[in-house]
Scaffold this motif. Sequence first.
Motif, mmCIF file in Angstrom:
data_model
loop_
_atom_site.group_PDB
_atom_site.id
_atom_site.type_symbol
_atom_site.label_atom_id
_atom_site.label_comp_id
_atom_site.label_asym_id
_atom_site.label_seq_id
_atom_site.Cartn_x
_atom_site.Cartn_y
_atom_site.Cartn_z
ATOM 1 N N GLU A 142 -23.814 -4.611 -1.273
ATOM 2 C CA GLU A 142 -22.394 -4.415 -1.351
ATOM 3 C C GLU A 142 -21.536 -6.147 -1.411
ATOM 4 N N ASP A 143 -22.374 -7.076 -1.006
ATOM 5 C CA ASP A 143 -21.965 -8.551 -0.939
ATOM 6 C C ASP A 143 -21.920 -8.840 -2.366
ATOM 7 N N VAL A 144 -22.989 -8.534 -3.234
ATOM 8 C CA VAL A 144 -23.013 -8.706 -4.685
ATOM 9 C C VAL A 144 -22.038 -8.095 -5.465
ATOM 10 N N LYS A 145 -21.862 -6.418 -5.073
ATOM 11 C CA LYS A 145 -20.646 -6.003 -5.723
ATOM 12 C C LYS A 145 -19.356 -6.724 -5.614
ATOM 13 N N LYS A 146 -19.170 -6.917 -4.253
ATOM 14 C CA LYS A 146 -17.819 -7.475 -3.980
ATOM 15 C C LYS A 146 -17.741 -8.862 -4.599
ATOM 16 N N SER A 147 -18.909 -9.822 -4.643
ATOM 17 C CA SER A 147 -18.671 -11.204 -5.370
ATOM 18 C C SER A 147 -18.576 -10.731 -6.810
ATOM 19 N N GLU A 148 -19.040 -9.714 -7.376
ATOM 20 C CA GLU A 148 -18.644 -9.481 -8.973
ATOM 21 C C GLU A 148 -17.454 -9.026 -9.119
ATOM 22 N N ARG A 149 -16.646 -8.138 -8.093
ATOM 23 C CA ARG A 149 -15.470 -7.708 -8.261
ATOM 24 C C ARG A 149 -14.459 -8.931 -8.138
ATOM 25 N N ASP A 150 -14.778 -9.905 -7.127
ATOM 26 C CA ASP A 150 -13.890 -10.865 -6.953
ATOM 27 C C ASP A 150 -13.967 -11.771 -8.384
ATOM 28 N N HIS A 151 -15.342 -12.021 -8.875
ATOM 29 C CA HIS A 151 -15.018 -12.786 -9.883
ATOM 30 C C HIS A 151 -14.502 -12.170 -11.216
ATOM 31 N N VAL A 152 -14.658 -10.878 -11.450
ATOM 32 C CA VAL A 152 -13.825 -10.226 -12.335
ATOM 33 C C VAL A 152 -12.337 -10.365 -12.146
ATOM 34 N N ARG A 153 -11.935 -10.164 -10.996
ATOM 35 C CA ARG A 153 -10.437 -10.242 -10.769
ATOM 36 C C ARG A 153 -9.825 -11.806 -10.956
ATOM 37 N N GLN A 154 -10.978 -12.658 -10.488
ATOM 38 C CA GLN A 154 -10.474 -14.130 -10.931
ATOM 39 C C GLN A 154 -10.586 -14.395 -12.409
ATOM 40 N N VAL A 155 -11.436 -13.995 -13.125
ATOM 41 C CA VAL A 155 -11.554 -14.148 -14.574
ATOM 42 C C VAL A 155 -10.107 -13.353 -15.119
ATOM 43 N N HIS A 156 -9.823 -12.149 -14.703
ATOM 44 C CA HIS A 156 -8.569 -11.577 -15.311
ATOM 45 C C HIS A 156 -7.296 -12.290 -15.039
ATOM 46 N N ALA A 157 -7.376 -12.703 -13.675
ATOM 47 C CA ALA A 157 -6.314 -13.837 -13.405
ATOM 48 C C ALA A 157 -5.923 -14.950 -14.204
ATOM 49 N N GLU A 158 -7.069 -15.466 -14.454
ATOM 50 C CA GLU A 158 -7.181 -16.760 -15.337
ATOM 51 C C GLU A 158 -6.695 -16.350 -16.947
ATOM 52 N N ARG A 159 -7.183 -15.166 -17.188
ATOM 53 C CA ARG A 159 -6.453 -15.022 -18.687
ATOM 54 C C ARG A 159 -5.111 -14.811 -18.581
ATOM 55 N N ARG A 160 -4.621 -14.218 -17.567
ATOM 56 C CA ARG A 160 -3.182 -13.829 -17.735
ATOM 57 C C ARG A 160 -2.374 -14.809 -17.437
ATOM 58 N N SER A 161 -2.947 -16.108 -16.714
ATOM 59 C CA SER A 161 -2.464 -17.399 -16.579
ATOM 60 C C SER A 161 -2.265 -18.133 -17.835
ATOM 61 N N ARG A 162 -3.426 -17.781 -18.615
ATOM 62 C CA ARG A 162 -3.537 -18.778 -20.038
ATOM 63 C C ARG A 162 -2.487 -17.891 -20.925
ATOM 64 N N TYR A 163 -2.425 -16.535 -20.795
ATOM 65 C CA TYR A 163 -1.569 -15.793 -21.473
ATOM 66 C C TYR A 163 -0.027 -16.283 -21.486
ATOM 67 N N SER A 164 0.378 -16.272 -20.163
ATOM 68 C CA SER A 164 1.808 -16.843 -19.778
ATOM 69 C C SER A 164 2.158 -18.340 -20.254
ATOM 70 N N LYS A 165 0.985 -19.020 -20.218
ATOM 71 C CA LYS A 165 1.298 -20.405 -20.476
ATOM 72 C C LYS A 165 1.348 -20.447 -22.017
ATOM 73 N N ALA A 166 0.532 -19.661 -22.678
ATOM 74 C CA ALA A 166 0.492 -19.791 -24.333
ATOM 75 C C ALA A 166 1.973 -18.975 -24.872
ATOM 76 N N VAL A 167 2.500 -17.887 -24.242
ATOM 77 C CA VAL A 167 3.606 -17.398 -24.724
ATOM 78 C C VAL A 167 4.850 -18.509 -24.346
ATOM 79 N N GLU A 168 4.650 -19.573 -23.404
ATOM 80 C CA GLU A 168 5.745 -20.381 -23.221
ATOM 81 C C GLU A 168 5.505 -21.478 -24.066
ATOM 82 N N GLN A 169 4.256 -21.720 -24.884
ATOM 83 C CA GLN A 169 4.068 -22.567 -25.821
ATOM 84 C C GLN A 169 4.687 -22.202 -27.278
ATOM 85 N N LEU A 170 4.718 -20.648 -27.258
ATOM 86 C CA LEU A 170 5.376 -20.546 -28.468
ATOM 87 C C LEU A 170 6.724 -20.897 -28.778
ATOM 88 N N ALA A 171 7.643 -21.256 -27.864
ATOM 89 C CA ALA A 171 9.001 -21.576 -27.638
ATOM 90 C C ALA A 171 9.110 -23.139 -27.690
#
Length: 327
Positions: A142-171
């Motif tokens: 369960e700890d491993v699965k939780k760590s994997e889920r936390d890692h996945v959420r962290q990766v997705h959050a990092e992608r969305r942060s990069r997306y927001s920054k990239a959209v700002e760069q277009l202007a």
Amino acid sequence: MPNNEASSGQRGKASSRFKKWLREKYPRVYGFFFSETPFYIHHFFGLLVSLGFLGGFLALTVPLWKSWAEIPYIGFIGSFLSSFIPPSDADKYPDGKVITDLRQHILYITGGIIAILTLLQTNWKNQGDRLKIDADIKKNEEDVKKSERDHVRQVHAERRSRYSKAVEQLANEKAAVRLGGIYTLVSLVDEWLTDDTLSPEERQKEGQVIINNLCSYVRSPFPHTELRELFEKNNSEENIPGDIRDEILQKQALFREEQDIRSTILTETINRLSNKRDNSEAEKKIPKKGPWSDFSYNFSGTHFLYNVDFRNIVINSRINFSHSIFG
């Protein structure tokens, strides 16, 4: 049959009420009779000591059993114990032999009971250890699965942060910054499409959002389109009047930069709309779908003021060129 079931249910309820009452009023008595830990485990040490003393006491007092029968109040104990002494034959089975054999049997029986209790205690301990190990393994999983889920959420959050920054760069006013935002968005689409933690529908949804942003940028008004003919002429700086030379050259640079940026968007997109062709023989083959072929594209009303080649691409969804101008 219904009466039997009803009576069984009533007995069960009565038993539950009795256990509840006993647990509240006499917790020690309840623990003695209804504890999850068996009696022989809960009182293991006391039982071993008691059995040892009892067995030794009985073995040592065998010669006194018959005489105990005559003692008031405890005579029944002596009578009971003496019943285990077989009748002796002075010649074949003397009293000394009878007492010795009886002592041995008492000690054997006592030792056997102690051995059985020890085996039961060992088995109980092993079962407890096994349950603990299973619980630890389950917790670790369960700890491993939780760590994997936390890692996945962290990766997705990092992608969305990069997306927001990239959209700002277009202007951004600087072409290099806008171009960096374009490459970031393209990379993010590829990352979402290869994310095994998401379903195909979720990957498609995340990628389509970015594709829509890229198409929107391509559809946006092209700067200084009215001066295109002037920019494309091979005029040297000397042929441009001095009072507007700097302004024209500046607008021309912006025009060229925008051509390069939009051409880059379409080049990256087209490269992912079919299989890659690395040699001339592959050019003759029917193109296969690329990683971006399932997205939809809206280029309606776009003025393509740069070279673009949409040949040999595969679109499984839809692409819209309505009211677009090429050239």
